[in-house]
Design an enzyme around this catalytic site. Structure first.
Site, PDB file in Angstrom:
ATOM      1  CB  CYS A  49     -39.945  22.716 -95.161  1.00 21.31           C
ATOM      2  SG  CYS A  49     -40.624  21.657 -96.455  1.00 21.31           S
ATOM      3  CB  CYS A  52     -38.895  17.821 -94.721  1.00 16.56           C
ATOM      4  SG  CYS A  52     -37.954  19.314 -95.066  1.00 16.56           S
ATOM      5  CB  CYS A  97     -37.633  22.596 -98.995  1.00 19.79           C
ATOM      6  SG  CYS A  97     -36.891  21.805 -97.565  1.00 19.79           S
ATOM      7  CB  CYS A 100     -38.116  17.573 -98.613  1.00 13.70           C
ATOM      8  SG  CYS A 100     -39.212  18.993 -98.689  1.00 13.70           S
ATOM      9  CB  CYS A 122     -43.067  35.385-104.212  1.00 13.12           C
ATOM     10  SG  CYS A 122     -44.830  35.484-104.374  1.00 13.12           S
TER      11      CYS A 122
HETATM   12 ZN   LIG Z   1     -38.728  20.447 -96.976  1.00 13.32          ZN
END
Ligand SMILES: [Zn+2]
Length: 143
Positions: A49, A52, A97, A100, A122
């Site tokens: 990510c 984070c 995610c 976060c 996607c």
């Molecule tokens: Zn994240």
């Protein structure tokens, strides 16, 4: 929804660039075929990510979809959370995610890609960061 990483919009603004903030925190979409990872392919490594740094996808989950965004047929267990997104009068499955809540993109099912799941995650390149495995240090041990 609450997530383990509970930074405020102000805190995110301080660590993300404008485009990352627009996409991750305001559910934006990057222009197709523009992303840094659209045509990125690697045998090994992990996509994390961009907000984070939580690991989201392994290099082997990525496939060539031709859709203009990075496409993955699966994610690391529990790494992404799905929501129904009714924006723009469509029923889509948004993925964020799990750590976060950062917006990644959408999941599409049953499109007939020759992958083990027949799903396409996607994902905006802007939401991702790639780190190659480093066999020297054994830094990435999640095999
Ligand atoms: Zn994240």
């Amino acid at each position: 929804m609450s997530y383990p990483d509970e930074r405020t919009p102000q805190e995110w603004q301080a660590v993300l660039n404008k485009e990352q903030f627009r996409i991750l925190r305001e559910k934006g979409t990057e222009a197709p075929f523009s992303g840094q990872y659209d045509k990125h392919h690697s045998e090994e490594g992990v996509y994390t990510c961009a907000g984070c740094n939580a690991p989201l996808y392994k290099a082997e989950h990525k496939f060539k979809s031709g859709c203009g965004w990075p496409a993955y047929f699966d994610a690391l267990p529990g790494a992404v959370t799905r929501h129904t997104d009714s924006a723009f009068g469509m029923q889509r499955t948004e993925i964020v995610c799990s750590n976060c809540g950062g917006h990644l993109g959408h999941v599409f099912k049953g499109e007939g890609y020759p992958t083990p799941t027949d799903e396409r995650h996607c994902v905006n390149s802007v939401s991702l960061k790639f780190s190659p495995d480093d066999p020297e240090t054994g830094k990435s041990e999640a095999k």
